[in-house]
Write a protein that holds these residues in place. Structure first.
Motif, PDB file in Angstrom:
ATOM      1  N   UNK A   2      -6.430  65.465 -59.550  1.00 51.34           N
ATOM      2  CA  UNK A   2      -6.576  64.208 -59.220  1.00 51.34           C
ATOM      3  C   UNK A   2      -5.504  63.041 -59.161  1.00 51.34           C
ATOM      4  N   UNK A   3      -4.816  63.357 -60.401  1.00 53.92           N
ATOM      5  CA  UNK A   3      -3.558  62.423 -60.611  1.00 53.92           C
ATOM      6  C   UNK A   3      -2.545  62.667 -59.576  1.00 53.92           C
ATOM      7  N   UNK A   4      -2.332  63.990 -59.092  1.00 53.25           N
ATOM      8  CA  UNK A   4      -1.280  64.305 -58.163  1.00 53.25           C
ATOM      9  C   UNK A   4      -1.782  64.007 -56.805  1.00 53.25           C
ATOM     10  N   UNK A   5      -3.075  64.123 -56.513  1.00 55.72           N
ATOM     11  CA  UNK A   5      -3.433  63.656 -55.106  1.00 55.72           C
ATOM     12  C   UNK A   5      -3.643  62.043 -55.149  1.00 55.72           C
ATOM     13  N   UNK A   6      -3.630  61.372 -56.139  1.00 59.19           N
ATOM     14  CA  UNK A   6      -3.596  59.834 -56.154  1.00 59.19           C
ATOM     15  C   UNK A   6      -2.194  59.443 -56.019  1.00 59.19           C
ATOM     16  N   UNK A   7      -1.404  59.964 -56.718  1.00 60.87           N
ATOM     17  CA  UNK A   7       0.124  59.654 -56.729  1.00 60.87           C
ATOM     18  C   UNK A   7       1.002  60.945 -56.642  1.00 60.87           C
ATOM     19  N   UNK A   8       1.430  61.373 -55.371  1.00 56.59           N
ATOM     20  CA  UNK A   8       2.316  62.689 -55.319  1.00 56.59           C
ATOM     21  C   UNK A   8       3.617  62.572 -56.142  1.00 56.59           C
ATOM     22  N   UNK A   9       3.950  61.080 -56.165  1.00 52.99           N
ATOM     23  CA  UNK A   9       5.463  60.743 -56.609  1.00 52.99           C
ATOM     24  C   UNK A   9       5.506  60.774 -58.162  1.00 52.99           C
ATOM     25  N   UNK A  45       1.954  71.533 -62.128  1.00 53.23           N
ATOM     26  CA  UNK A  45       2.175  71.087 -60.523  1.00 53.23           C
ATOM     27  C   UNK A  45       1.655  72.316 -59.654  1.00 53.23           C
ATOM     28  N   UNK A  46       1.987  73.577 -59.954  1.00 47.99           N
ATOM     29  CA  UNK A  46       1.583  74.730 -59.047  1.00 47.99           C
ATOM     30  C   UNK A  46       0.001  74.960 -59.184  1.00 47.99           C
ATOM     31  N   UNK A  47      -0.340  75.127 -60.354  1.00 46.53           N
ATOM     32  CA  UNK A  47      -1.854  75.406 -60.780  1.00 46.53           C
ATOM     33  C   UNK A  47      -2.831  74.463 -59.834  1.00 46.53           C
TER      34      UNK A  47
END
Length: 411
Positions: A114-121, A289-291
């Motif tokens: 969810x964190x990466x979806x919200x802020x991919x940077x 990141x990959x998982x």
């Protein structure tokens, strides 16, 4: 709420709000929703519906999530306190049944996604840990592990200052603390959590708040490189949405992760203003990141990391991150095709002046011969030989695949 005093600037309020938002995703294991209102910053809401919304094509808007949060009755408010002043309110709605540690640990992969979806940077998470009722650490992420490894005394002082503060020990207070320990300027957030098993626990989020003009230029360069790489990755994501082939989509995902693994190294360099990267810490972030981006729904594929702390310069670290990304991706894609769960292990060690990186899984096994049409394996062999001046070996058995990269630590 009383007004912000002169001790808390608007910039500090914004920094505190940003730090909480960057690190609060794991708290969805105990809270159905959270709403943060801090003076000088826009209100922010995170709800359990965000987990479904993050993958839905027509997800709810922030205003809808905020309405869902405010409509809940089974909630309470925490006063956000910094430098003795009340600067805001953190409103939460608890899940059914009190929080326990196993729920928290089981939720971490979903929180990272969810964190990466919200802020991919934001490839590298803020430093986070979970404290028991005695102030002892029961879990910490890779970033916090690195803080503890670099300076155990600083880490202990940090825990003492954030836990022993009588104001922050209150169940109704979210404490934000400015810290200066061993000439390091940091911002720490401590959020109380009621546990059914262990009483009052605390979730701590830590950020380096230092302003070092000597490394500002270096940090800015790495930051811009990271941004440019992330722009390329974003363009690939846009293109990926236009394809209808799962095979092509997987190829896009692989390329995006390759780019992101290099961007991750530059982000770490931009934060530290240094030219040495902890390979173990970087590997932890790559694995997350990959998982979080490639494990299909319905499968439980986890990662385990062990071994030594090895540091390399930015060039070698970027090359090695590509290799590690490729091998973890290969395991996720191919090792568990007929299985619902599995484990990918990475071990980092130093043997007779060589770094030895071992990536293994307990999947269906590798065929035994390297497929020369495999772009991933070609990348690994080329980088290992030409960039790292080392060797690469891959072996497959019935109970899984093991890959080993070896290279000299001193050229």
């Amino acid at each position: 709420m009383r007004p912000t005093t002169y001790e808390v600037s608007r910039q500090l309020c914004e920094d505190a709000a940003r730090l909480i938002r960057d690190g609060w995703h794991p708290l969805l294991s105990c809270f159905k929703s959270m709403r943060l209102v801090i003076e000088g910053a826009l209100p922010m809401v995170l709800s359990s519906t965000s987990l479904e919304a993050s993958s839905a094509p027509d997800h709810p808007t922030d205003s809808q999530l905020e309405a869902d949060c405010l409509d809940e009755k089974n909630g309470y408010d925490l006063t956000v306190v910094m430098n003795g002043a009340s600067i805001g309110t953190f409103s939460v709605v608890e899940r059914e049944g009190l929080f326990n540690r196993s729920d928290f640990l089981a939720h971490l992969d979903q929180a990272a996604r969810l964190r990466l979806n919200e802020n991919p940077d934001a490839l590298i998470p803020s430093a986070q840990c979970l404290l028991d009722t005695h102030g002892e650490v029961v879990w910490m992420n890779g970033t916090m592990t690195e803080v503890a490894r670099i300076s155990p005394e600083l880490f202990r002082d940090l825990m003492d200052q954030t836990f022993d503060n009588p104001v922050s020990s209150s169940e109704g207070t979210l404490q934000v603390t400015e810290l200066e320990i061993h000439q390091c300027h940091m911002l720490a957030v401590k959020i109380p959590i009621r546990s059914v098993e262990e009483g009052l626990m605390h979730f701590v989020i830590l950020s380096d708040n230092a302003q070092d003009p000597k490394s500002a230029v270096i940090k800015e360069i790495h930051h811009r490189v990271k941004n440019n790489l992330q722009t390329i990755a974003s363009l690939l994501r846009l293109q990926m949405r236009r394809v209808n082939s799962k095979k092509v989509e997987n190829a896009f995902n692989e390329s995006i992760n390759r780019i992101s693994s290099i961007a991750l190294i530059h982000e770490e360099l931009s934060r530290g203003g240094i030219d040495k990267i902890n390979i173990k810490s970087a590997t932890a972030n790559i694995m997350e990141m990959v998982l979080s981006s490639m494990v299909p729904p319905g499968k439980n594929i986890t990662g385990e990391l062990s071994g030594s702390e090895i540091y390399q310069d930015a060039d070698k670290a970027s090359s090695l991150s590509l290799c590690i990304t490729e091998l973890i991706q290969n395991s996720v894609e191919h090792a568990f095709q007929m299985r619902k769960k599995g484990v990918i292990k990475v071990d980092i060690s130093e043997v007779e002046g060589e770094a030895v990186i071992t990536i293994s899984d307990n999947g269906i096994g590798f065929g035994g011969k390297k497929n020369r049409n495999s772009l991933g394996l070609e990348i690994i062999e080329m980088i290992t030989v030409e960039k790292l001046k080392g060797t690469f070996v891959i072996n497959g058995q019935i109970n899984g695949t093991t890959s080993v990269i070896r290279f000299p630590l001193k050229s």
